[in-house]
Scaffold this motif. Structure first.
Motif, PDB file in Angstrom:
ATOM      1  N   ARG A   1      40.025  35.507  43.487  1.00  0.00           N
ATOM      2  CA  ARG A   1      40.943  35.922  42.424  1.00  0.00           C
ATOM      3  C   ARG A   1      42.284  36.301  43.050  1.00  0.00           C
ATOM      4  O   ARG A   1      42.381  36.540  44.250  1.00  0.00           O
ATOM      5  CB  ARG A   1      40.379  37.135  41.667  1.00  0.00           C
ATOM      6  N   ARG A   2      43.309  36.404  42.228  1.00  0.00           N
ATOM      7  CA  ARG A   2      44.632  36.776  42.740  1.00  0.00           C
ATOM      8  C   ARG A   2      44.617  38.147  43.395  1.00  0.00           C
ATOM      9  O   ARG A   2      45.391  38.411  44.319  1.00  0.00           O
ATOM     10  CB  ARG A   2      45.677  36.763  41.615  1.00  0.00           C
ATOM     11  N   ASP A   3      43.741  39.041  42.920  1.00  0.00           N
ATOM     12  CA  ASP A   3      43.692  40.386  43.487  1.00  0.00           C
ATOM     13  C   ASP A   3      42.577  40.543  44.520  1.00  0.00           C
ATOM     14  O   ASP A   3      42.249  41.661  44.924  1.00  0.00           O
ATOM     15  CB  ASP A   3      43.531  41.435  42.382  1.00  0.00           C
TER      16      ASP A   3
ATOM     17  N   HIS B   1      44.506  29.622  46.953  1.00  0.00           N
ATOM     18  CA  HIS B   1      44.480  29.969  45.525  1.00  0.00           C
ATOM     19  C   HIS B   1      45.857  30.424  45.050  1.00  0.00           C
ATOM     20  O   HIS B   1      46.333  29.994  43.988  1.00  0.00           O
ATOM     21  CB  HIS B   1      43.446  31.070  45.294  1.00  0.00           C
ATOM     22  N   LEU B   2      46.522  31.284  45.838  1.00  0.00           N
ATOM     23  CA  LEU B   2      47.826  31.793  45.418  1.00  0.00           C
ATOM     24  C   LEU B   2      48.884  30.691  45.408  1.00  0.00           C
ATOM     25  O   LEU B   2      49.721  30.649  44.510  1.00  0.00           O
ATOM     26  CB  LEU B   2      48.262  32.929  46.354  1.00  0.00           C
TER      27      LEU B   2
END
Length: 352
Positions: free
Chosen positions: A111-113, A127-128
């Motif tokens: 996930r982004r976080d 991913h980013l």
């Protein structure tokens, strides 16, 4: 040019440094030839394992990206560039990866976080930078099943660093080399090769050189690479684009350049080619940045995106930390040849 270097100390570290220097010689030295019996054993066991492993499909077309050598040679920018190229060709790609250096081996969605220590620095960066769904796990088939269940729109899988993951059936594979090529040409531990360099490009395989010219006898394509520019660390996390103007503004300053990648000197050389005067600060590949490797109060620090993924600007008081991004483009001929190895694209080309 001084070097601020963060490396583990001790006999093992010195032995490891010595061995790596021998690996990247043009031909085997007398010292590494003493290790060739172990290389023969490694090859025998690896081949036995390959022959005993039956490839399994994921239900989707699979493109594997990997190295014949240990360490990094440009897999991460290749995967990111492939995501964009495949989207333009009408595919909706997802990415599976082991997530080297992460805590644990279980399947996990990125996930982004996510923290880099939980999912791996390279999968998080992929991913980013690409926006593609990414799932990590030692078992790449389990990762593929998890990704497909969560993202039914995905119709093609990119397997990051999956060249030697023999259980994973693949439609095509991309073998990436950098300017070091195959080193001394020997398998581990006498040389850097996970697999012996073949005499010809294997079936359904393409060779991509992250270098200005081919570095092995295998025919292939050379990626077009240059520095895209710099952006301050806080801005990078906020999604601000890098700029060459910001990078060139660092000319004439005393800059420390940190790089925890497979071949940090390549990054330092590219910075110097842009006119920067720098003190190189190489750290081990996948360095966790639990402690900062540059002296406190260093005015300007530049680093790669792979390093930035593990740093918060609040942890760097007194220093301006700049993230230098890589512009990595795939040759048109390479993309066209890859398309010929895949089924017909199922959808209209798009790029989000």
């Amino acid at each position: 040019m001084r070097s601020t270097e963060a490396k583990p100390s001790g006999v093992l570290a010195r032995a490891g440094d010595w061995l790596q220097r021998q690996w990247w010689q043009a031909s085997p030295t007398a010292g590494v030839r003493l290790l060739q019996p172990l290389s023969a054993l490694y090859e025998t066991l690896a081949e036995r394992r390959r022959r005993a492993t039956a490839p399994e499909g994921t239900g989707l077309p699979v493109v594997v990206v990997g190295n014949l050598i240990v360490g990094g040679a440009g897999k991460t920018p290749t995967v990111i560039a492939l995501v964009h190229a495949l989207r333009k060709g009408g595919w909706t790609p997802g990415v599976i990866s082991r997530g080297h250096g992460r805590d644990g081996a279980a399947v996990a969605a990125v996930r982004r976080d996510s923290a880099a220590r939980e999912v791996g620095d390279e999968p998080l960066l992929i991913h980013l930078r690409s926006g593609a769904p990414v799932v990590v796990g030692r078992d790449r088939l389990a990762a593929a099943r998890t990704l497909r269940a969560a993202h039914p729109e995905v119709n093609l899988l990119l397997a990051d660093d999956g060249l030697q993951h023999w259980r994973l059936a693949r439609n095509a594979q991309v073998i990436v080399f950098d300017d070091r090529g195959a080193g001394n040409g020997l398998p581990l531990p006498a040389g850097p090769l996970r697999q012996r360099l073949p005499e010809a490009v294997p079936p359904r395989s393409l060779v991509l050189y992250n270098a200005a010219a081919p570095s092995t006898p295998l025919p292939g394509w050379c990626a077009q690479r240059r520095l895209a520019g710099a952006v301050e660390l806080a801005g990078w996390w906020a999604g601000e684009p890098p700029s060459l103007q910001a990078l060139h503004a660092l000319r004439g300053r005393a800059v420390v350049a940190a790089a925890g990648i497979g071949a940090p000197q390549r990054f330092f050389d590219m910075l110097q080619a842009q006119g920067l005067s720098l003190t190189p600060c190489p750290v081990p590949d996948h360095h966790d940045y639990a402690t900062l490797p540059w002296p406190p109060g260093t005015p300007d620090v530049v680093l790669t995106e792979k390093d930035a993924i593990k740093l918060d600007a609040a942890r760097c008081p007194g220093s301006r930390v700049w993230v230098v991004a890589l512009d990595f483009a795939l040759p048109d001929g390479f993309v066209a040849e890859l398309a010929r190895l895949l089924p017909a694209s199922p959808s209209v080309p798009h790029e989000p």
